[in-house]
Motif scaffolding. Structure first.
Motif, PDB file in Angstrom:
ATOM      1  N   TRP A 166       0.836  -1.182   0.000  1.00 15.55           N
ATOM      2  CA  TRP A 166       0.000   0.000   0.000  1.00 15.55           C
ATOM      3  C   TRP A 166       0.881   1.246   0.000  1.00 15.55           C
ATOM      4  O   TRP A 166       1.995   1.235   0.545  1.00 15.55           O
ATOM      5  N   ILE A 167       0.385   2.327  -0.593  1.00 12.77           N
ATOM      6  CA  ILE A 167       1.170   3.550  -0.708  1.00 12.77           C
ATOM      7  C   ILE A 167       0.324   4.779  -0.379  1.00 12.77           C
ATOM      8  O   ILE A 167      -0.906   4.715  -0.341  1.00 12.77           O
ATOM      9  N   SER A 168       1.007   5.902  -0.156  1.00 13.69           N
ATOM     10  CA  SER A 168       0.352   7.181   0.138  1.00 13.69           C
ATOM     11  C   SER A 168       0.823   8.251  -0.830  1.00 13.69           C
ATOM     12  O   SER A 168       2.011   8.323  -1.157  1.00 13.69           O
ATOM     13  N   GLY A 169      -0.108   9.084  -1.261  1.00 15.32           N
ATOM     14  CA  GLY A 169       0.224  10.231  -2.102  1.00 15.32           C
ATOM     15  C   GLY A 169      -0.309  11.500  -1.469  1.00 15.32           C
ATOM     16  O   GLY A 169      -1.441  11.525  -0.973  1.00 15.32           O
ATOM     17  N   MET A 170       0.495  12.552  -1.489  1.00 16.67           N
ATOM     18  CA  MET A 170       0.111  13.827  -0.880  1.00 16.67           C
ATOM     19  C   MET A 170       0.023  14.918  -1.930  1.00 16.67           C
ATOM     20  O   MET A 170       1.024  15.538  -2.305  1.00 16.67           O
ATOM     21  N   PRO A 171      -1.188  15.145  -2.476  1.00 16.97           N
ATOM     22  CA  PRO A 171      -1.335  16.184  -3.501  1.00 16.97           C
ATOM     23  C   PRO A 171      -1.161  17.586  -2.930  1.00 16.97           C
ATOM     24  O   PRO A 171      -1.468  17.854  -1.769  1.00 16.97           O
ATOM     25  N   THR A 172      -0.696  18.469  -3.776  1.00 18.23           N
ATOM     26  CA  THR A 172      -0.662  19.883  -3.456  1.00 18.23           C
ATOM     27  C   THR A 172      -2.073  20.446  -3.561  1.00 18.23           C
ATOM     28  O   THR A 172      -3.048  19.696  -3.687  1.00 18.23           O
ATOM     29  N   ASN A 173      -2.223  21.768  -3.548  1.00 21.93           N
ATOM     30  CA  ASN A 173      -3.533  22.395  -3.699  1.00 21.93           C
ATOM     31  C   ASN A 173      -4.101  22.059  -5.078  1.00 21.93           C
ATOM     32  O   ASN A 173      -3.466  22.337  -6.094  1.00 21.93           O
ATOM     33  N   LEU A 174      -5.297  21.484  -5.100  1.00 22.89           N
ATOM     34  CA  LEU A 174      -5.907  21.033  -6.346  1.00 22.89           C
ATOM     35  C   LEU A 174      -7.052  21.937  -6.772  1.00 22.89           C
ATOM     36  O   LEU A 174      -7.693  22.578  -5.942  1.00 22.89           O
ATOM     37  N   TYR A 175      -7.323  21.946  -8.052  1.00 23.00           N
ATOM     38  CA  TYR A 175      -8.448  22.710  -8.591  1.00 23.00           C
ATOM     39  C   TYR A 175      -8.890  22.050  -9.891  1.00 23.00           C
ATOM     40  O   TYR A 175      -8.178  21.201 -10.448  1.00 23.00           O
ATOM     41  N   GLY A 176     -10.077  22.420 -10.373  1.00 24.96           N
ATOM     42  CA  GLY A 176     -10.527  21.901 -11.647  1.00 24.96           C
ATOM     43  C   GLY A 176     -11.995  21.528 -11.640  1.00 24.96           C
ATOM     44  O   GLY A 176     -12.743  21.892 -10.718  1.00 24.96           O
ATOM     45  N   PRO A 177     -12.461  20.797 -12.649  1.00 25.37           N
ATOM     46  CA  PRO A 177     -13.867  20.393 -12.745  1.00 25.37           C
ATOM     47  C   PRO A 177     -14.332  19.645 -11.504  1.00 25.37           C
ATOM     48  O   PRO A 177     -13.627  18.788 -10.984  1.00 25.37           O
ATOM     49  N   GLY A 178     -15.523  20.016 -11.009  1.00 29.83           N
ATOM     50  CA  GLY A 178     -16.072  19.364  -9.830  1.00 29.83           C
ATOM     51  C   GLY A 178     -15.681  20.002  -8.519  1.00 29.83           C
ATOM     52  O   GLY A 178     -16.023  19.484  -7.450  1.00 29.83           O
ATOM     53  N   ASP A 179     -14.994  21.123  -8.551  1.00 32.84           N
ATOM     54  CA  ASP A 179     -14.538  21.770  -7.320  1.00 32.84           C
ATOM     55  C   ASP A 179     -15.711  22.351  -6.545  1.00 32.84           C
ATOM     56  O   ASP A 179     -16.838  22.455  -7.034  1.00 32.84           O
ATOM     57  N   ASN A 180     -15.426  22.739  -5.306  1.00 25.09           N
ATOM     58  CA  ASN A 180     -16.418  23.369  -4.430  1.00 25.09           C
ATOM     59  C   ASN A 180     -16.289  24.881  -4.568  1.00 25.09           C
ATOM     60  O   ASN A 180     -15.255  25.454  -4.226  1.00 25.09           O
ATOM     61  N   PHE A 181     -17.330  25.526  -5.066  1.00 28.37           N
ATOM     62  CA  PHE A 181     -17.302  26.966  -5.300  1.00 28.37           C
ATOM     63  C   PHE A 181     -18.109  27.738  -4.254  1.00 28.37           C
ATOM     64  O   PHE A 181     -18.418  28.911  -4.464  1.00 28.37           O
ATOM     65  N   SER A 184     -15.108  26.747  -0.041  1.00 28.48           N
ATOM     66  CA  SER A 184     -14.194  26.658  -1.174  1.00 28.48           C
ATOM     67  C   SER A 184     -12.750  26.935  -0.774  1.00 28.48           C
ATOM     68  O   SER A 184     -12.473  27.634   0.192  1.00 28.48           O
ATOM     69  N   HIS A 185     -11.836  26.384  -1.581  1.00 25.64           N
ATOM     70  CA  HIS A 185     -10.428  26.694  -1.458  1.00 25.64           C
ATOM     71  C   HIS A 185     -10.100  27.928  -2.299  1.00 25.64           C
ATOM     72  O   HIS A 185     -10.982  28.548  -2.893  1.00 25.64           O
ATOM     73  N   LEU A 186      -8.818  28.233  -2.361  1.00 29.29           N
ATOM     74  CA  LEU A 186      -8.362  29.494  -2.951  1.00 29.29           C
ATOM     75  C   LEU A 186      -8.858  29.719  -4.376  1.00 29.29           C
ATOM     76  O   LEU A 186      -9.523  30.722  -4.651  1.00 29.29           O
ATOM     77  N   LEU A 187      -8.535  28.826  -5.295  1.00 34.85           N
ATOM     78  CA  LEU A 187      -8.825  29.113  -6.693  1.00 34.85           C
ATOM     79  C   LEU A 187     -10.320  29.146  -7.020  1.00 34.85           C
ATOM     80  O   LEU A 187     -10.783  30.099  -7.674  1.00 34.85           O
ATOM     81  N   PRO A 188     -11.128  28.155  -6.601  1.00 39.24           N
ATOM     82  CA  PRO A 188     -12.559  28.276  -6.897  1.00 39.24           C
ATOM     83  C   PRO A 188     -13.196  29.493  -6.249  1.00 39.24           C
ATOM     84  O   PRO A 188     -14.120  30.088  -6.808  1.00 39.24           O
ATOM     85  N   ALA A 189     -12.692  29.892  -5.071  1.00 34.33           N
ATOM     86  CA  ALA A 189     -13.206  31.101  -4.431  1.00 34.33           C
ATOM     87  C   ALA A 189     -12.915  32.328  -5.291  1.00 34.33           C
ATOM     88  O   ALA A 189     -13.765  33.211  -5.464  1.00 34.33           O
ATOM     89  N   LEU A 190     -11.699  32.385  -5.854  1.00 37.66           N
ATOM     90  CA  LEU A 190     -11.348  33.512  -6.719  1.00 37.66           C
ATOM     91  C   LEU A 190     -12.189  33.510  -7.994  1.00 37.66           C
ATOM     92  O   LEU A 190     -12.678  34.555  -8.436  1.00 37.66           O
ATOM     93  N   ILE A 191     -12.376  32.334  -8.592  1.00 32.42           N
ATOM     94  CA  ILE A 191     -13.154  32.256  -9.832  1.00 32.42           C
ATOM     95  C   ILE A 191     -14.587  32.717  -9.589  1.00 32.42           C
ATOM     96  O   ILE A 191     -15.136  33.522 -10.349  1.00 32.42           O
ATOM     97  N   ARG A 192     -15.189  32.208  -8.526  1.00 30.90           N
ATOM     98  CA  ARG A 192     -16.575  32.593  -8.213  1.00 30.90           C
ATOM     99  C   ARG A 192     -16.673  34.101  -7.943  1.00 30.90           C
ATOM    100  O   ARG A 192     -17.589  34.780  -8.420  1.00 30.90           O
ATOM    101  N   ARG A 193     -15.723  34.623  -7.190  1.00 33.95           N
ATOM    102  CA  ARG A 193     -15.750  36.033  -6.813  1.00 33.95           C
ATOM    103  C   ARG A 193     -15.605  36.944  -8.031  1.00 33.95           C
ATOM    104  O   ARG A 193     -16.349  37.916  -8.202  1.00 33.95           O
ATOM    105  N   TYR A 194     -14.650  36.626  -8.896  1.00 35.12           N
ATOM    106  CA  TYR A 194     -14.407  37.479 -10.054  1.00 35.12           C
ATOM    107  C   TYR A 194     -15.495  37.325 -11.116  1.00 35.12           C
ATOM    108  O   TYR A 194     -15.870  38.307 -11.776  1.00 35.12           O
ATOM    109  N   GLU A 195     -16.003  36.129 -11.308  1.00 33.15           N
ATOM    110  CA  GLU A 195     -17.080  35.922 -12.272  1.00 33.15           C
ATOM    111  C   GLU A 195     -18.339  36.668 -11.831  1.00 33.15           C
ATOM    112  O   GLU A 195     -19.012  37.316 -12.636  1.00 33.15           O
TER     113      GLU A 195
END
Length: 317
Positions: free
Chosen positions: A163-178, A183-194
């Motif tokens: 078994w193994i472990s992976g530690m992703p950095t900050n993620l963004y893209g389709p299906g994110d929480n806006f 929300s995290h940083l990028l979807p929050a910015l997208i929602r705010r600016y849009e």
């Protein structure tokens, strides 16, 4: 030794409807995997231990990817630390114990780069784990994920399962929480600016100073890296999953503004918390295993904005 996964193997993706899980599902489908299994929370609540054990005993998957988690941004983590600690520990313990009970041959546990100390040397190497205090705004979530890493290592030592472990950095893209609160940083910015562009606002106010540096990775790239690790990595140490490149929050805000077409003023509220001053992962282990990210941040943000606009009525807000 790591080997190519059987395309006919039963693969259970825990959390398949979330940002990470849905990207994994897309990637595995694209790569020809014919027997993917996912359960919604209504179908299987992973905090219910008996139900999880019964599910695993019935399914007996060949591969498990644990992407299910209670997640949120700075505000959510700061407001509900007990919930983040308890629910994530329950999910992880139940899934990992049930997988061990039926001796699942291959398992990937996914955590987060927040497991590392707040002032870890940059870029952050895997051996920085447990060498200093955590960022207080999400320490409860981080502790849960650290426990998951140690669980994987303990299973490897005691039972010999790869078994193994992976530690992703900050993620963004389709299906994110806006959503405004979750929300995290990028979807929050997208929602705010849009929203500001659509409303004709003269300015936008962002949290903090804009000076912290963040590494961001498109979730589809993360999914590709996960499949690569399952087929090419077998080690005790968690593996950083990221791009190895970072940007200031101010730079990211400018990119989002340009992509969505907002032409007003950008203001900052230094009374709001900045969080960790810099966080970029050392991805040498991942790259030496034979994989690296090539998508640019502008390409990734443009793709995410397009998805948000096409799915605005259904996104998590």
């Amino acid at each position: 030794m790591p080997t190519e996964l059987d395309r006919d193997a039963t693969i259970y993706i825990a959390g398949h409807r979330g940002l990470v899980g849905s990207a994994l599902w897309r990637r595995f489908e694209r790569e020809g995997f014919a027997n993917l299994v996912g359960k919604s929370r209504a179908e299987l609540d992973l905090t219910h231990r008996r139900n999880v054990f019964e599910f695993f005993e019935s399914l007996r998957p060949g591969v498990v990817i644990l992407a299910a988690a209670k997640v949120g941004g700075i505000l959510a983590n700061s407001t509900y630390p007990a919930d983040f600690l308890s629910e994530n520990l329950q999910i992880q313990t139940n899934v990992l114990d049930a997988a061990l009970n039926v001796r699942v041959p291959k398992l990937l546990f996914l955590g987060s780069s927040c497991i590392y100390p707040k002032f870890a040397e940059q870029p952050i190497r895997e051996d920085s784990l447990l060498t200093g205090p955590l960022e207080p705004t999400n320490d409860a979530y981080a502790i849960a994920k650290i426990a998951g890493i140690l669980n994987i290592q303990a299973v490897r030592r005691q039972y010999g399962l790869p078994w193994i472990s992976g530690m992703p950095t900050n993620l963004y893209g389709p299906g994110d929480n806006f959503s405004a609160e979750g929300s995290h940083l990028l979807p929050a910015l997208i929602r705010r600016y849009e929203t500001a562009k659509n409303n004709g606002d003269e300015y936008v106010i962002n949290w903090g100073s804009g000076t912290p540096r963040r590494e961001l990775m498109h979730v589809d790239d993360m999914a590709a890296a996960c499949l690569h690790l399952l087929e090419n990595y077998d080690g005790d140490q968690q593996v950083n999953i990221g791009t190895g490149r970072d940007h200031t929050v101010s730079e990211l805000a400018d990119i989002v503004a340009n992509v969505v077409g907002f032409e007003g003023e950008i203001r900052w509220d230094p009374e709001k918390p900045d969080g960790t001053p810099r966080k970029v992962l050392d991805v040498g282990v991942l790259e030496r295993s034979g994989w690296q990210s090539t998508r640019t941040i502008v390409e990734g943000i443009a793709d995410t904005v397009d998805w948000y606009r096409q799915n605005e009525a259904e996104v998590r807000v």
